[in-house]
Design a protein around this motif. Sequence first.
Motif, PDB file in Angstrom:
ATOM      1  N   PHE A   1      25.675 138.499  26.784  1.00 12.77           N
ATOM      2  CA  PHE A   1      24.737 138.963  25.766  1.00 12.77           C
ATOM      3  C   PHE A   1      25.251 138.557  24.394  1.00 12.77           C
ATOM      4  O   PHE A   1      26.424 138.705  24.116  1.00 12.77           O
ATOM      5  N   PRO A   2      24.442 137.958  23.560  1.00 11.12           N
ATOM      6  CA  PRO A   2      22.987 137.836  23.581  1.00 11.12           C
ATOM      7  C   PRO A   2      22.464 136.532  24.187  1.00 11.12           C
ATOM      8  O   PRO A   2      21.303 136.211  24.016  1.00 11.12           O
TER       9      PRO A   2
ATOM     10  N   PRO B   1      19.079 143.283  28.940  1.00 13.96           N
ATOM     11  CA  PRO B   1      19.882 142.122  29.343  1.00 13.96           C
ATOM     12  C   PRO B   1      21.164 142.504  30.081  1.00 13.96           C
ATOM     13  O   PRO B   1      21.638 141.742  30.920  1.00 13.96           O
ATOM     14  N   LEU B   2      21.720 143.675  29.809  1.00 16.50           N
ATOM     15  CA  LEU B   2      22.924 144.094  30.530  1.00 16.50           C
ATOM     16  C   LEU B   2      22.576 144.487  31.964  1.00 16.50           C
ATOM     17  O   LEU B   2      23.315 144.178  32.898  1.00 16.50           O
TER      18      LEU B   2
ATOM     19  N   SER C   1      29.006 140.348  30.485  1.00 16.87           N
ATOM     20  CA  SER C   1      27.696 139.847  30.115  1.00 16.87           C
ATOM     21  C   SER C   1      27.865 138.822  28.999  1.00 16.87           C
ATOM     22  O   SER C   1      28.745 138.965  28.162  1.00 16.87           O
TER      23      SER C   1
END
Length: 156
Positions: free
Chosen positions: A96-97, A127-128, A94
Amino acid sequence: PFDDVSESLNDHRLLKRALESGVTVIVPHCALPLLPPPLGSETTFLDLLALFEEADTRGWKLYADLSALCLGTRNSYIDRVKAQIPCHKLLFGSDFPILLMDFSQEPHLSLEDRLKHFFQTLFIQNPLDKAYYLIKNMEFDDSVFTNASHVLKMPV
């Protein structure tokens, strides 16, 4: 754009000593350019593909993560990554952020499927989870979601 010092470190040959020493190397973002050619250079991606070929013959522990494929500027690489990097060498990741686009990057979807996917993704708050859903929609082998647990020797 990076400065000259940063660019000089963006050289796949610098990984060979670590790989030859048995270090597990995970190349972030599959070494994809931020922007596709002609706006960006895909040299690092092509170098990674060559490194994977060499890794097969030498038994290196070389992997790449898929985190950057959720960025719309990289959707032209989805099929190439699937075709040219073995799925057992790909790891779910990911950014992220970094915010994700709610649009599917899968290049083969119909307009109807794109809209359906958009509305499903739009309401995913985590978000993950959103990154998982976006990568899953690209139709990679499901093993990409568990490969990291084997590479990092973590319980599933």
